[in-house]
Design an enzyme around this catalytic site. Structure first.
Site, mmCIF file in Angstrom:
data_model
loop_
_atom_site.group_PDB
_atom_site.id
_atom_site.type_symbol
_atom_site.label_atom_id
_atom_site.label_comp_id
_atom_site.label_asym_id
_atom_site.label_seq_id
_atom_site.Cartn_x
_atom_site.Cartn_y
_atom_site.Cartn_z
ATOM 1 N N GLY C 71 0.815 -1.174 0.038
ATOM 2 C CA GLY C 71 -0.112 0.059 0.000
ATOM 3 C C GLY C 71 0.878 1.329 -0.135
ATOM 4 N N LEU C 72 2.044 1.176 -0.798
ATOM 5 C CA LEU C 72 3.076 2.421 -0.595
ATOM 6 C C LEU C 72 3.145 3.201 0.507
ATOM 7 C CD1 LEU C 72 1.468 3.818 -4.104
ATOM 8 C CD2 LEU C 72 3.536 2.674 -3.827
ATOM 9 N N CYS C 126 1.982 0.516 -9.580
ATOM 10 C CA CYS C 126 1.901 -0.228 -8.355
ATOM 11 C C CYS C 126 0.297 -0.709 -8.524
ATOM 12 C CB CYS C 126 1.935 0.713 -7.138
ATOM 13 S SG CYS C 126 1.460 -0.114 -5.767
ATOM 14 N N LYS C 161 8.702 3.127 -14.525
ATOM 15 C CA LYS C 161 8.390 1.533 -14.240
ATOM 16 C C LYS C 161 7.073 1.231 -14.778
ATOM 17 C CE LYS C 161 8.746 -1.805 -10.854
ATOM 18 N NZ LYS C 161 9.120 -2.001 -9.440
ATOM 19 N N ILE C 186 9.142 -5.488 -14.828
ATOM 20 C CA ILE C 186 7.709 -5.230 -14.413
ATOM 21 C C ILE C 186 7.484 -4.952 -13.286
ATOM 22 C CG2 ILE C 186 6.806 -6.232 -16.568
ATOM 23 C CD1 ILE C 186 6.039 -8.567 -14.898
ATOM 24 N N GLY C 260 14.019 -8.103 -6.704
ATOM 25 C CA GLY C 260 13.138 -7.843 -5.585
ATOM 26 C C GLY C 260 12.984 -9.160 -4.317
HETATM 27 C C1 LIG Z 1 6.959 -6.084 -0.704
HETATM 28 C C2 LIG Z 1 7.278 -5.455 -2.160
HETATM 29 C C3 LIG Z 1 7.055 -4.018 -2.329
HETATM 30 C C4 LIG Z 1 7.185 -3.322 -3.158
HETATM 31 N N1 LIG Z 1 7.051 -2.074 -3.460
HETATM 32 C C5 LIG Z 1 7.375 -1.489 -4.627
HETATM 33 C C6 LIG Z 1 7.118 0.053 -4.667
HETATM 34 O O1 LIG Z 1 6.987 0.596 -3.611
HETATM 35 N N2 LIG Z 1 7.554 0.635 -5.784
HETATM 36 C C7 LIG Z 1 7.492 -0.153 -6.982
HETATM 37 O O2 LIG Z 1 7.840 0.441 -7.909
HETATM 38 N N3 LIG Z 1 7.637 -1.592 -6.949
HETATM 39 C C8 LIG Z 1 7.442 -2.110 -5.818
HETATM 40 N N4 LIG Z 1 7.259 -3.821 -5.452
HETATM 41 C C9 LIG Z 1 7.637 -4.326 -6.862
HETATM 42 C C10 LIG Z 1 9.186 -4.547 -7.164
HETATM 43 O O3 LIG Z 1 9.753 -3.372 -7.181
HETATM 44 C C11 LIG Z 1 9.261 -5.443 -8.397
HETATM 45 O O4 LIG Z 1 8.837 -4.745 -9.488
HETATM 46 C C12 LIG Z 1 8.310 -6.857 -8.292
HETATM 47 O O5 LIG Z 1 8.400 -7.268 -6.891
HETATM 48 C C13 LIG Z 1 8.979 -7.932 -9.184
HETATM 49 O O6 LIG Z 1 10.166 -8.303 -8.965
HETATM 50 P P1 LIG Z 1 10.538 -9.473 -7.982
HETATM 51 O O7 LIG Z 1 10.018 -10.622 -8.636
HETATM 52 O O8 LIG Z 1 12.158 -9.708 -8.092
HETATM 53 O O9 LIG Z 1 10.214 -8.985 -6.729
HETATM 54 C C14 LIG Z 1 7.370 -4.150 -4.647
HETATM 55 C C15 LIG Z 1 7.508 -5.420 -4.505
HETATM 56 C C16 LIG Z 1 7.157 -6.211 -3.024
HETATM 57 C C17 LIG Z 1 7.433 -7.750 -3.283
#
Ligand SMILES: Cc1cc2nc3c(=O)[nH]c(=O)nc-3n(C[C@H](O)[C@H](O)[C@H](O)COP(=O)(O)O)c2cc1C
Ligand SMILES: Cc1cc2nc3c(=O)[nH]c(=O)nc-3n(C[C@H](O)[C@H](O)[C@H](O)COP(=O)(O)OP(=O)(O)OC[C@H]3O[C@@H](n4cnc5c(N)ncnc54)[C@H](O)[C@@H]3O)c2cc1C
Ligand SMILES: Cc1cc2nc3c(=O)[nH]c(=O)nc-3n(C[C@H](O)[C@H](O)[C@H](O)COP(=O)(O)OP(=O)(O)OC[C@H]3O[C@@H](n4cnc5c(N)ncnc54)[C@H](O)[C@@H]3O)c2cc1C
Ligand SMILES: Cc1cc2nc3c(=O)[nH]c(=O)nc-3n(C[C@H](O)[C@H](O)[C@H](O)COP(=O)(O)O)c2cc1C
Ligand code: FES
Ligand code: FES
Lengths: 297, 256, 297, 256
Positions: C71-72, C126, C161, C186, C260
């Site tokens: 939730g940002l 998001c 993004k 993504i 991530g």
């Molecule tokens: C817990 C969590 C918080 C995240 N918060 C943000 C965020 O604040 N802003 C954003 O652009 N992406 C956010 N993401 C997305 C990640 O940056 C990433 O794009 C996404 O998780 C896919 O990558 P991964 O499979 O390596 O986790 C979040 C992901 C997770 C799991």
């Protein structure tokens, strides 16, 4: 436990349905799936002319699901009529059809009608066949027109199969406006894999669609969203491989569910899932109807 | 699984149209099992393992022609092994082999021999120079040869001999080759009530190799070549499409 | 092996970058990730006012990935400036920012500029915060305008993004038109889970985003498509947890990759992946540049 | 993992503000580990396991209040156990406990006793009726009680006693309670060079519980309460934010 399921115009012995493109290419494989417990069958997607499909690899198992780019291989409706006729009997048979425009969809539907399919599923969501499937399914007007054209041409229920890579509710509403009796969500998610040894994309078609367990949470969200906004039946599909998965979809609002990739484990998955649903309902003292959409607050 | 990278270590020209491609690793497998061979940029096709580290290929069309252009050091992809494989039964067995059908049966002969079984082989080909694994079958036991043109052994078809010998002396019969040939073998064993003791390696369009897509199903029971097969017992094949028709890449029925 | 990576205007010691929202909320956690080998850092997404984020569960591990609806949550740019300043030093720090419109994006960017971020990443993707993220990121005009507004306001590189649940190439092109120096693909895929025992959606916010291994083939396809159509750098993210995954993305055209969810296994994943890439390149006799986009035929 | 369904089998009113909720299964765990407790429709909050099949909860805000409305037969969700847990060391240990900090330390006392350790506990609370697990700690060894208002035992803080006794006679010291209290304990053990022999159970905003989101990190090393903790040794905490500030739900620093 009684699992009889009604989807506008159809009565199913249980809510598990064979998904399109899975073992649904001949009467013999369809009958085998019926013996495996399916409540209804969706056939392989059928078009106007025969297609050999894409070059291999057409499908691989990944760690978390399956990637495929079959390429809508099918022998055309002329040839498939016979399979459809031979399949009819025990459970409803839904003919999945595709085309490049409303005219082609209509042609295929009318071409198959003498074989008496119990319903049609319009594939406007295959992600890896140029000019077909998702290329059309992105456009609400196209979906509405195609649905209306087929609906006018036939007098059996018409389902519309949706792609997750669009504003799915918008397209679902278009299908509803076009007269669809149900929407089916979701088709595979566009995806690919690359072989780091050879630097080649692994699928013969380079890109394909992701199915199986990996996509379950995505499909579930689509069903949830559609159920909140549409009036017609929602049929859930994507990554369902256990009775728990099936119940999640029903709780999100699905009237029935389709099973695709999970036949990999066992063709009798339909029976196993029905039995699991029965046990669950019995333990909880619920009827199937009690849990439909119950997670949509 | 992402296909494994198989580097060609050695190529054997078996006959004018058949080559064996050895690669740089071995697969634990049951003779009769197959792999999906990925000729990158072209296609992926099913091939029986003729050795734990080799496939033996007849040049037929696009993919096999591309493979025939490959040399030592080139590589292709491999998924598998897939399918059920032969089940070795009894003490005395007969192999009925036509053409490149020797690929899986050569592997079976090796296994049978090392298990101490008595192996007899009827090996057929169009011409003497198209006989595959002649030496291999001889080393495994007795060998009868047939050629269509009589250039070696009996002139005629492998199935001619099958009709002549007393099959009841074998505990099991294994056959791989052109479907017409296997169909004749099936008819013979059926006639003498031995169909459940015969095993056949079937060839159909195999696409996914996973038992999902339905391309390889045989009527009327929906048995999948790729998963339930490619090896079936004779009694699973009687009153099926076997010997009658099969399906092309689109799923359309074509006569055999 | 030299893994030095150039993304328009930035020089990284290696192509592994911490993804937004992962351990990027304080200078101390950022520094820990830098010690873990990251070539650059993207911070948590920062907005105009403090947000507590959604109620829990905010994240669960599933069999094939992770579901989250954080939730940002963020303390606003006022408060975050300090963390950003303290983070600066060893590797480029990219400030991820979000807003409801171009004005807000600009406000946050300008608010953080005195802490000297090395670049900005605009979160228009998001999937689980109404009015933000993907709600905006579906509209090419909005994305173009936001990108242009931030680009005009700051003189460091700007990344955008992207969400997978759109026509990603269309939105990528909009970002490019707006002046983006790179796109990042993504963000998580909209998804959910339902607890069959209680009939409740599991995430506090009901719906959230899927990340981790499950989404890798989908993210890879997005990078592949973008690389074919865009001129600017593509940064790949989604399910990367091994050097092989990273190489797949580079072969699909990624200039660098973000990691991530895989920090779950080990915060030193950045080092492990860099080492794996080095070993691979050495074995094959390649330079990093040789394999970029090599699978795009 | 989808949270497990925990059905309440039994509720114990421990103090006016603290209840123990027993549920219908036991979790193998190390004392000090926590679970994420999902009060459906409200929130998910971290709670130490006070027994293998129970959490002991102080009513604080939204989620805990909803929990206090639950009765036998109601259920909540549980993910876990998570975190590292205490490490039992030596033969003679001291527990310094404030308020609901008795939840993990009660579990530790049980374990220490059954392992044959000598356990001494200083248990503090505001008033006599707020003392948690008094009987449990007494059964595990020696117990010293302090209350802010002097209604039982020593009048004053648990930390008053910590300053008075000879800590060097203990092999290890374990503390859980309000951060101010634990911070004083840290200062005392640091003063006598024993900080590496003291273990503290920290409380910070825990959101994901998986070590991914960053909400629970402590400055300046970025240690994560949820994964690297919640138990830390004193020497990991000196010159950190501990005792000085923490972060709220948004990530903003707030003074302690
Ligand atoms: C817990 C969590 C918080 C995240 N918060 C943000 C965020 O604040 N802003 C954003 O652009 N992406 C956010 N993401 C997305 C990640 O940056 C990433 O794009 C996404 O998780 C896919 O990558 P991964 O499979 O390596 O986790 C979040 C992901 C997770 C799991
Ligand atoms: C289980 C199994 C094991 C096999 N083992 C061997 C072996 O050990 N050695 C050998 O030489 N051949 C074997 N084959 C046959 C081999 O797969 C085909 O010869 C090969 O696919 C031809 O490919 P191509 O591209 O060269 O021909 P194409 O030009 O693509 O087509 C020529 C003909 O080959 C057949 N064919 C093409 N694609 C396939 C496919 N995906 N599946 C099945 N048949 C296809 C069809 O009959 C087609 O008409 C086996 C087949 C199966 C099903
Ligand atoms: C590892 C760990 C173990 C804990 N063990 C216990 C225990 O055994 N017994 C017990 O009574 N309490 C324990 N707590 C504290 C407990 O988590 C909070 O009291 C609870 O979260 C309050 O929730 P609420 O909704 O009732 O309060 P809210 O109304 O949400 O907030 C009140 C205060 O509670 C705290 N809080 C709220 N949400 C969280 C959260 N997600 N994480 C941490 N703190 C939060 C904050 O300080 C907040 O200001 C533990 C905390 C942690 C981190
Ligand atoms: C091999 C394969 C072939 C498919 N063919 C079709 C098809 O012809 N028409 C169609 O609408 N969907 C087709 N699909 C999509 C499935 O019907 C289903 O929507 C998707 O696989 C997700 O379900 P699953 O995860 O249970 O497999 C195919 C899927 C697979 C795996
Ligand atoms: S080849 Fe797909 S089911 Fe056999
Ligand atoms: S609570 Fe998310 S990292 Fe600790």
């Amino acid at each position: 436990m009684d699992l009889t399921t009604y989807i506008k115009g159809l009565k199913l012995r249980n809510p598990t349905i064979l998904a399109a493109g899975i073992l649904g290419s001949s009467a013999s494989s369809i009958k085998r799936v019926i013996r495996g417990g399916a409540g209804a069958i969706v056939t392989k997607s059928i078009g106007v002319v025969p297609r050999d499909g894409h070059k291999g690899p057409v499908m691989i198992k990944t760690e978390h699901g399956f990637l495929n780019a079959m390429g809508l291989a099918n022998p055309s409706y002329h040839e498939f009529k016979r399979e459809l006729k031979e399949s009819k009997g025990e459970v409803p048979i839904v003919a999945s059809i595709f085309g490049g425009n409303a005219e082609e969809f209509k042609e295929v539907a009318l071409g198959l009608i003498e074989a008496n399919p119990d319903a049609f599923e319009l594939n406007v969501s295959c992600p890896h066949a140029e000019g077909y499937g998702a290329d059309i399914g992105e456009d609400p007007n196209a979906v509405e027109n195609i649905t209306r054209a087929v609906k006018k041409a036939v007098n059996v229920p018409v389902w519309v199969k949706l792609s997750p890579l669009t504003n799915i509710v918008k397209i679902g509403l278009a299908a509803q406006r076009g007269g669809a009796d149900a929407v089916v969500a979701i088709n595979t998610i566009p995806a690919m894999a690359i072989d780091t040894e050879s630097c080649f994309p692994v699928l013969g078609n380079t890109v394909g669609g992701l199915s199986g367990a990996a996509i379950k949470p995505v499909a579930l969200k689509c069903v949830y969203d559609l159920y909140s906004m549409l009036k017609i039946d929602i049929i859930g599909v994507g990554g369902i491989s256990s009775w728990k998965d099936a119940i999640e979809f029903i709780m999100a609002g699905a009237s029935a569910i389709e099973i695709g990739s999970a036949v990999y484990e066992d063709i009798r998955i339909f029976r196993h899932i029905s039995e699991g649903i029965s046990r669950y309902l019995q333990n909880k003292g619920f009827e199937l109807e009690d849990i439909r959409g119950v997670a949509v607050k | 699984m992402i296909p494994m990278d198989a580097e060609i270590t050695h190529i054997v020209n078996e006959t004018p149209s058949i080559r064996t491609f050895f690669f740089d690793f071995s697969l634990e497998h049951i003779p009769g099992q197959y792999v999906m061979v990925w000729i990158r940029g072209v296609d992926e096709v099913p091939m029986s393992l003729s050795y734990p580290n080799a496939i033996t290929v007849q040049k037929i069309g696009e993919a096999t022609s591309k493979l025939f252009k490959m040399v030592k050091g080139d590589s292709f992809g491999i998924r598998g092994p897939f399918g059920n494989g032969f089940s070795l039964e009894g003490r005395s067995i007969l192999l009925v082999v036509g053409g490149v059908g020797a690929a899986p049966l050569g592997a079976l002969a090796d296994r049978a021999k090392s298990d101490g079984l008595r192996v007899e082989t009827i090996l057929g080909a169009k011409r003497a120079d198209e006989l595959l694994f002649e030496k291999r079958f001889k080393e495994a036991g007795d060998l009868l040869i047939t050629t269509d043109d009589g250039s070696l052994g009996h002139k005629g078809l492998a199935t001619d001999l099958v009709g002549e010998i007393d099959l009841t002396k074998y505990d099991a019969i294994y056959s791989c080759g052109p479907e017409e040939m296997m169909f004749r073998v099936l008819n013979v064993v059926e006639g003498i009530g031995m169909s459940s003791r015969a095993q056949f390696s079937l060839q159909r369009y195999v696409k996914c190799g996973l038992g999902i897509c339905g391309a390889c199903c045989i009527d009327p029971y929906g048995l999948r070549i790729c998963r339930d097969g490619p090896i079936f017992r004779g009694d699973q094949l009687t009153e099926t499409e076997f010997g009658r028709y099969m399906r092309d890449a689109s799923g359309k029925r074509v006569k055999i």
